[in-house]
Each structure stands twice: as C-alpha cells, then as structure tokens.
Design a protein around this motif. Structure first.
Motif, PDB file in Angstrom:
ATOM      1  N   ARG A  45      -4.549   2.943 -13.286  1.00 20.76           N
ATOM      2  CA  ARG A  45      -4.046   3.850 -12.248  1.00 20.76           C
ATOM      3  C   ARG A  45      -2.640   4.342 -12.589  1.00 20.76           C
ATOM      4  O   ARG A  45      -2.320   5.519 -12.434  1.00 20.76           O
ATOM      5  CB  ARG A  45      -4.049   3.123 -10.894  1.00 20.76           C
ATOM      6  CG  ARG A  45      -3.561   3.963  -9.745  1.00 20.76           C
ATOM      7  CD  ARG A  45      -3.721   3.256  -8.421  1.00 20.76           C
ATOM      8  NE  ARG A  45      -2.762   2.170  -8.251  1.00 20.76           N
ATOM      9  CZ  ARG A  45      -2.631   1.472  -7.121  1.00 20.76           C
ATOM     10  NH1 ARG A  45      -3.415   1.725  -6.082  1.00 20.76           N
ATOM     11  NH2 ARG A  45      -1.734   0.516  -7.033  1.00 20.76           N
ATOM     12  N   ALA A  46      -1.807   3.422 -13.083  1.00 22.27           N
ATOM     13  CA  ALA A  46      -0.441   3.807 -13.454  1.00 22.27           C
ATOM     14  C   ALA A  46      -0.452   4.727 -14.675  1.00 22.27           C
ATOM     15  O   ALA A  46       0.301   5.699 -14.742  1.00 22.27           O
ATOM     16  CB  ALA A  46       0.407   2.566 -13.715  1.00 22.27           C
ATOM     17  N   VAL A  55       5.009   5.141  -5.562  1.00 25.43           N
ATOM     18  CA  VAL A  55       5.111   5.091  -7.018  1.00 25.43           C
ATOM     19  C   VAL A  55       4.161   6.096  -7.669  1.00 25.43           C
ATOM     20  O   VAL A  55       4.429   6.622  -8.747  1.00 25.43           O
ATOM     21  CB  VAL A  55       4.837   3.648  -7.509  1.00 25.43           C
ATOM     22  CG1 VAL A  55       4.679   3.603  -8.997  1.00 25.43           C
ATOM     23  CG2 VAL A  55       5.959   2.728  -7.081  1.00 25.43           C
ATOM     24  N   LEU A  58      -7.110   9.134  -7.644  1.00 27.60           N
ATOM     25  CA  LEU A  58      -6.594   9.649  -6.364  1.00 27.60           C
ATOM     26  C   LEU A  58      -5.321  10.473  -6.526  1.00 27.60           C
ATOM     27  O   LEU A  58      -5.262  11.643  -6.121  1.00 27.60           O
ATOM     28  CB  LEU A  58      -6.343   8.486  -5.390  1.00 27.60           C
ATOM     29  CG  LEU A  58      -5.774   8.903  -4.025  1.00 27.60           C
ATOM     30  CD1 LEU A  58      -6.836   9.572  -3.176  1.00 27.60           C
ATOM     31  CD2 LEU A  58      -5.189   7.711  -3.279  1.00 27.60           C
ATOM     32  N   ALA A  59      -4.289   9.865  -7.121  1.00 21.72           N
ATOM     33  CA  ALA A  59      -3.006  10.564  -7.211  1.00 21.72           C
ATOM     34  C   ALA A  59      -3.077  11.800  -8.120  1.00 21.72           C
ATOM     35  O   ALA A  59      -2.618  12.869  -7.718  1.00 21.72           O
ATOM     36  CB  ALA A  59      -1.913   9.598  -7.676  1.00 21.72           C
ATOM     37  N   GLN A  61       0.836  -1.200   0.000  1.00 23.90           N
ATOM     38  CA  GLN A  61       0.000   0.000   0.000  1.00 23.90           C
ATOM     39  C   GLN A  61       0.868   1.246   0.000  1.00 23.90           C
ATOM     40  O   GLN A  61       0.608   2.205  -0.708  1.00 23.90           O
ATOM     41  CB  GLN A  61      -0.912  -0.006   1.238  1.00 23.90           C
ATOM     42  CG  GLN A  61      -1.954  -1.099   1.210  1.00 23.90           C
ATOM     43  CD  GLN A  61      -3.041  -0.808   0.191  1.00 23.90           C
ATOM     44  OE1 GLN A  61      -3.652   0.242   0.212  1.00 23.90           O
ATOM     45  NE2 GLN A  61      -3.259  -1.739  -0.716  1.00 23.90           N
ATOM     46  N   LEU A 109       8.036  10.068 -10.854  1.00 23.41           N
ATOM     47  CA  LEU A 109       6.858  10.193 -11.715  1.00 23.41           C
ATOM     48  C   LEU A 109       7.158   9.963 -13.196  1.00 23.41           C
ATOM     49  O   LEU A 109       6.249   9.833 -13.999  1.00 23.41           O
ATOM     50  CB  LEU A 109       6.193  11.561 -11.514  1.00 23.41           C
ATOM     51  CG  LEU A 109       5.394  11.676 -10.209  1.00 23.41           C
ATOM     52  CD1 LEU A 109       4.899  13.086  -9.990  1.00 23.41           C
ATOM     53  CD2 LEU A 109       4.229  10.692 -10.189  1.00 23.41           C
ATOM     54  N   LEU A 145      -1.160   8.802 -14.576  1.00 27.86           N
ATOM     55  CA  LEU A 145      -0.126   9.805 -14.295  1.00 27.86           C
ATOM     56  C   LEU A 145       0.771  10.048 -15.511  1.00 27.86           C
ATOM     57  O   LEU A 145       1.748  10.781 -15.429  1.00 27.86           O
ATOM     58  CB  LEU A 145       0.717   9.383 -13.089  1.00 27.86           C
ATOM     59  CG  LEU A 145      -0.026   9.449 -11.749  1.00 27.86           C
ATOM     60  CD1 LEU A 145       0.797   8.796 -10.646  1.00 27.86           C
ATOM     61  CD2 LEU A 145      -0.352  10.877 -11.373  1.00 27.86           C
ATOM     62  N   ASN A 192      -1.943  -4.187  -5.441  1.00 31.85           N
ATOM     63  CA  ASN A 192      -1.843  -3.106  -4.454  1.00 31.85           C
ATOM     64  C   ASN A 192      -2.842  -1.976  -4.699  1.00 31.85           C
ATOM     65  O   ASN A 192      -2.513  -0.810  -4.552  1.00 31.85           O
ATOM     66  CB  ASN A 192      -0.424  -2.522  -4.412  1.00 31.85           C
ATOM     67  CG  ASN A 192       0.593  -3.532  -3.924  1.00 31.85           C
ATOM     68  OD1 ASN A 192       0.220  -4.545  -3.335  1.00 31.85           O
ATOM     69  ND2 ASN A 192       1.858  -3.277  -4.164  1.00 31.85           N
ATOM     70  N   LEU A 193      -4.059  -2.337  -5.024  1.00 32.58           N
ATOM     71  CA  LEU A 193      -5.108  -1.308  -5.093  1.00 32.58           C
ATOM     72  C   LEU A 193      -5.444  -0.873  -3.672  1.00 32.58           C
ATOM     73  O   LEU A 193      -5.217  -1.601  -2.715  1.00 32.58           O
ATOM     74  CB  LEU A 193      -6.358  -1.868  -5.779  1.00 32.58           C
ATOM     75  CG  LEU A 193      -6.226  -2.210  -7.260  1.00 32.58           C
ATOM     76  CD1 LEU A 193      -7.564  -2.685  -7.802  1.00 32.58           C
ATOM     77  CD2 LEU A 193      -5.724  -1.016  -8.064  1.00 32.58           C
ATOM     78  N   PHE A 194      -6.009   0.335  -3.556  1.00 34.78           N
ATOM     79  CA  PHE A 194      -6.411   0.832  -2.249  1.00 34.78           C
ATOM     80  C   PHE A 194      -7.827   0.341  -1.970  1.00 34.78           C
ATOM     81  O   PHE A 194      -8.764   0.730  -2.665  1.00 34.78           O
ATOM     82  CB  PHE A 194      -6.338   2.359  -2.213  1.00 34.78           C
ATOM     83  CG  PHE A 194      -4.997   2.897  -2.650  1.00 34.78           C
ATOM     84  CD1 PHE A 194      -3.826   2.379  -2.119  1.00 34.78           C
ATOM     85  CD2 PHE A 194      -4.895   3.898  -3.607  1.00 34.78           C
ATOM     86  CE1 PHE A 194      -2.578   2.850  -2.528  1.00 34.78           C
ATOM     87  CE2 PHE A 194      -3.659   4.373  -4.012  1.00 34.78           C
ATOM     88  CZ  PHE A 194      -2.495   3.842  -3.475  1.00 34.78           C
ATOM     89  N   PHE A 201       2.208  -3.588  -9.998  1.00 36.83           N
ATOM     90  CA  PHE A 201       2.762  -4.586  -9.083  1.00 36.83           C
ATOM     91  C   PHE A 201       2.185  -5.975  -9.352  1.00 36.83           C
ATOM     92  O   PHE A 201       1.068  -6.127  -9.852  1.00 36.83           O
ATOM     93  CB  PHE A 201       2.418  -4.224  -7.636  1.00 36.83           C
ATOM     94  CG  PHE A 201       3.011  -2.930  -7.152  1.00 36.83           C
ATOM     95  CD1 PHE A 201       4.217  -2.917  -6.478  1.00 36.83           C
ATOM     96  CD2 PHE A 201       2.350  -1.726  -7.337  1.00 36.83           C
ATOM     97  CE1 PHE A 201       4.757  -1.733  -6.005  1.00 36.83           C
ATOM     98  CE2 PHE A 201       2.880  -0.532  -6.871  1.00 36.83           C
ATOM     99  CZ  PHE A 201       4.089  -0.542  -6.195  1.00 36.83           C
ATOM    100  N   LEU A 213       4.527   1.978 -12.195  1.00 33.71           N
ATOM    101  CA  LEU A 213       4.795   0.579 -11.864  1.00 33.71           C
ATOM    102  C   LEU A 213       3.488  -0.158 -11.589  1.00 33.71           C
ATOM    103  O   LEU A 213       2.644   0.310 -10.827  1.00 33.71           O
ATOM    104  CB  LEU A 213       5.711   0.495 -10.630  1.00 33.71           C
ATOM    105  CG  LEU A 213       6.043  -0.908 -10.119  1.00 33.71           C
ATOM    106  CD1 LEU A 213       6.768  -1.740 -11.173  1.00 33.71           C
ATOM    107  CD2 LEU A 213       6.906  -0.837  -8.851  1.00 33.71           C
ATOM    108  N   LEU A 248       2.855  10.186  -4.150  1.00 37.67           N
ATOM    109  CA  LEU A 248       2.224  10.800  -2.981  1.00 37.67           C
ATOM    110  C   LEU A 248       3.275  11.111  -1.910  1.00 37.67           C
ATOM    111  O   LEU A 248       4.288  10.424  -1.808  1.00 37.67           O
ATOM    112  CB  LEU A 248       1.156   9.871  -2.393  1.00 37.67           C
ATOM    113  CG  LEU A 248       0.047   9.410  -3.337  1.00 37.67           C
ATOM    114  CD1 LEU A 248      -1.025   8.655  -2.564  1.00 37.67           C
ATOM    115  CD2 LEU A 248      -0.576  10.587  -4.073  1.00 37.67           C
ATOM    116  N   TYR A 287     -11.163   2.559  -1.743  1.00 34.58           N
ATOM    117  CA  TYR A 287     -11.581   3.398  -2.854  1.00 34.58           C
ATOM    118  C   TYR A 287     -12.140   2.545  -3.992  1.00 34.58           C
ATOM    119  O   TYR A 287     -11.684   1.432  -4.224  1.00 34.58           O
ATOM    120  CB  TYR A 287     -10.389   4.213  -3.376  1.00 34.58           C
ATOM    121  CG  TYR A 287      -9.874   5.238  -2.393  1.00 34.58           C
ATOM    122  CD1 TYR A 287     -10.700   6.235  -1.916  1.00 34.58           C
ATOM    123  CD2 TYR A 287      -8.554   5.204  -1.957  1.00 34.58           C
ATOM    124  CE1 TYR A 287     -10.236   7.184  -1.021  1.00 34.58           C
ATOM    125  CE2 TYR A 287      -8.070   6.154  -1.058  1.00 34.58           C
ATOM    126  CZ  TYR A 287      -8.915   7.140  -0.589  1.00 34.58           C
ATOM    127  OH  TYR A 287      -8.462   8.073   0.295  1.00 34.58           O
TER     128      TYR A 287
END
Lengths: 218, 249
Positions: free
Chosen positions: B158-159, A125, B108-109, A119, B85, B162, B95-97, B91, B89, A128, B100
């Motif tokens: 998500r990657a 990455v 989010l980011a 997490q 940035l 950005l 590794n999702l949150f 994974f 990456l 944040l 959310y």
C-alpha cells in the motif's frame, strides 16, 4: 366490533408510523451534525452543543413535547402551531427530532471515537483529504459499530411515539383509548400492543440483516 | 546531492523535549536504520518526516526542495498532503482498512488521487505489487482473514503504490509473532537498493545486514551515526555499547 376496532387502530397506527419515519429521516442526519458540533475544536461551538445535549437527554421527552407545543404561546404570546391537527403533529415531530438527534449524536460520537487513530493516520500518510478519510475509511466502520445501539434507540422510538398524545396528536393509543369513552370497552387499548410488537419485530429482523451484511469485515 | 536532508529538527510535547535537534542526510537508494531505546524519539522523528507531527524547528528537504521549514510552517492542507506524499510510512500496527480487500487497500489512495483514466493501470500495478509481496493468492481477502505478517506485507504494498521518494518503517515487526517476522523482514530486504528507506527497528541483526547507515538515538539526540555494520558491531560510544549489550542479555 373487532373489525371496527382493527380499522380504527390501523388508522391510528398510520399516524404512529408517520411520526416514526419522519422523526428518523430528520433525526439521523441532524444527529451527525450535532455530533460534529459536540466534537468541534472550537469551544464556542462545542460547549453550547454539549449543553443542549445535556438538557435534552436530561429531561423527559413528554415535558419537551409540552414545552415545544405550549412554550411559544406562553412565552412569546404567539401561537405558532395553529389550531388544527397538522400544527400539533409538526410540534410533536420537532420535539421528537430534537430529542432523538441528541441521542443519536452521542451514539455517533462514541462510534467515531472507538475507531483506532491509526486509521486516520494511515489515511493522512496516503495523502487522503479529511473528507475522503471520513467517507472512505470511517463511515462504513462507523455504521457497523453503531447499528446495535441505533437499532435499540429506533425500537424505543416506535413506542415513544405514543407520548405525542399529550398534545393530542392522533396515534394508535389515542384511537384505542377512544373506545373506552365511546363504547365502554377496554380491550382495544390492549390490542394496540400487538401492533407495536409486530412492528418492532419487523425492525429487529431488518437490523439483524444489516448487521449480517456488514459482518464481512471486522 | 542527498535525496533527504534533515536539519536541526526539534519537537516538544507539553514540557518534554522529544527531539533536541536532529540532523542527518540520506543518499538515494540507501537504507538507514534508526536504533535506540524506547522514548529516545525514533518514532517521533519518523512521524515528523511523514507530517503526522509538526516539528517546532528545523528543515526537511527532499531532492533539494524544502518541504518543511520550522521558521515558516505550511498550514495549507493541500500543500501539506503533497509534501507528505514524498514519504511513505509502514506502521507498527499495520493500520489496514478492515472493510477493504488487500487489493483495495493498495489501490484506494492512488484511485482517489488520480483520474479515472488510469484506473486499470492502478489496479494492475496493485496486483503486481501484491504479487511481489508473495500475496498473489490473497488479493481478495479482507485484513481479518490474513495473518499479521501478511497484513504487514499488504501495508508495505500500500505504501509502495504511491511511489514515495522515501519509505519509512516504524518497528514493522514489533507487533508480529516471532515466527512471522522473517517473512516481513525478507520483503523489506528485497526492497533495499531499489528504494530509499528509513527503518526504525529493534532487530539488530537485520539493521546491521540490510542498512547502509545506522543512527543511534538517545534522549532526543543522535548520539552516534555511521556505517550500519560498524556502528552495531563496534560502537564508539559507551551508551551505544550499553544499549546493544542490553539487547543481547
């Protein structure tokens, strides 16, 4: 007689509730600060904090109450608490806050360490900051994990407030016991149990609803 | 000029040297696959590129800008984040949150990194990306309501949100049930050509068909590199041959 007793016990219970709520208001955030201290990368911060946690968790709360109330007078020769009820209450509150903050800090630490490292890495990455990772990613997952153990501690706290009477802080058991001397009856003391039961019942319902609210994610 | 130039990256953990001087270039729009047995340093290399590990030596240059130099490593958090940035990456474990929704994971980011001015644009873009991943009807689902393949596709979106210069995948299908790997590989395949990608994978057929170049890593060094098809179909090195045939047996 029943109403006389009930109103006296309610008065005592107000003292119990005041100690209960104030302890939580201060101990919950203080516990988080202690938790960060105990996880600090700096040994000068980490080890003294862990020593304090060990002492506080390793000794009876009743003893801590006595040390905090009588300690300054005995060891420093100054009576910091004054002679009135307010001073005794403050001393009791400080002892409770320190004691519970240490327990809470260990619950927080367990919660934080149980969140998968992935997490945090996903947060890094995504660019944040450490603050964003804590508040946006960790905090809610942490709250979800710690609700059951924290509610356990908080229900214990309801009952632990009765220990404050060792330094003559008025709370419900104190008032219940007073009837033994004044009227020669013991049932008011047993009657206090109903107050504790009802209040911890309400807390149980409250925490169950929080758990339910947070069940939308896993 | 290559979009990415990696020179002489070395990394040691305690007493084990995991990367013993890794150098390679990557051209814009190309896909590189990194293969090799576990413990060969593939994942550590990806983690170094994404600033999850700090190399002990070497340089990482993107579009001519030196992002990392082992001789004078950056310690400023802000600068490190900005450098990171350039890379995205995906994974192995997604590794999702968990708290959310799919869409919130994607936005989010970008939302935190930008001003409120572009809020709607970011959300539109997030929806668009999820749509591209074939998840138009899953945007408001939470990760635990999604299959592993769907979760990994959210992670890819998500990657991408950005807009990294280089998108890295760390064994993106290793945690998936075999019947779910196809959908994820299809999505990655659809990105090839439009994105510069580095993929660490054990899916040899996929590496051969999708990647332009391939690297075979062994014991912390690059033992062999070349066009992906050539390297996987007819490796020059004995050790590469051994590795590839061990996968088929």
């Amino acid at each position: 007689m029943f109403w006389t007793v009930t109103s006296s016990l309610l008065e005592g219970f107000a003292g119990t509730l005041k100690l209960f709520f104030l302890t939580q208001i201060f101990a919950l955030p203080l516990g988080l600060i202690i938790c960060f201290g105990s996880m600090s990368r700096s040994a000068i911060i980490k080890y003294p904090i862990r020593l304090i946690i060990w002492i506080i968790r390793g000794t009876p709360l009743m003893l801590q109450l006595l040390v905090i109330y009588y300690g300054p007078g005995i060891f420093l020769g100054v009576n910091v608490w004054g002679t009135d009820n307010g001073g005794r209450f403050t001393a009791a509150l400080i002892a409770f806050v320190i004691n519970y903050a240490c327990y809470f800090s260990e619950i927080y630490r367990g919660g934080i360490q149980s969140i998968p490292v992935g997490q945090k890495e996903a947060g890094i990455v995504l660019g944040l900051t450490r603050r964003q990772i804590f508040f946006r990613i960790y905090l809610l997952q942490l709250v979800k994990r710690i609700v059951p153990p924290i509610s356990n501690e908080i229900i214990t706290l309801v009952k632990d407030t009765s220990l404050a009477r060792v330094i003559a802080v008025y709370e419900i058991i104190w008032n219940g016991q007073a009837f033994i001397k004044s009227s020669g009856i013991i049932w008011p003391l047993f009657y206090t149990g109903a107050f504790y039961l009802i209040f911890s019942g309400l807390l149980t319902v409250f925490f169950a609803s929080i758990e339910k609210k947070l069940s939308y994610f896993r | 000029m290559p979009i990415l130039e990696v020179k002489n990256i070395k990394k040691k953990f305690e007493n084990t040297e995991v990367l013993k001087g890794i150098s390679f270039d990557l051209e814009e729009g190309q896909t590189l696959s990194i293969i090799g047995s576990s413990g060969s340093g593939k994942t550590t290399l990806l983690r170094c590129l994404n600033f999850l590990e700090t190399p002990d030596e070497g340089t990482i240059t993107v579009r001519g800008e030196k992002l990392f130099d082992g001789a004078s490593p950056v310690t400023d958090h802000k600068r490190l984040r900005d450098c990171g940035l350039h890379f995205g990456l995906v994974f192995q474990q997604f590794n999702l949150f968990p708290q959310y929704t799919a869409l919130e994971n994607v936005t989010l980011a970008p939302l935190l990194n930008s001003d409120t001015f572009s809020r709607e644009k970011i959300i539109e873009n997030g929806k668009h990306l999820l749509d591209d991943m074939g998840l138009a009807d899953r945007m408001f689902n939470y990760p635990h309501q999604l299959s592993g393949g769907q979760q990994q596709r959210v992670a890819i979106a998500r990657a991408l949100a950005l807009e990294p210069d280089i998108l890295c995948f760390d064994e993106p299908t290793s945690a998936l049930d075999p019947e779910l790997t196809g959908e994820v590989l299809r999505v990655i395949r659809s990105l090839a050509g439009n994105h510069t990608m580095i993929i660490v994978t054990h899916e040899m057929a996929f590496a051969r068909d999708v990647a332009d170049t391939a690297i075979f890593m062994d014991g912390g060094i690059i033992l062999e590199k070349g066009p992906a098809r050539e390297l996987i179909n007819s490796p020059r090195e004995e050790r590469t041959r051994q590795f590839l045939s061990s996968l088929n047996s």
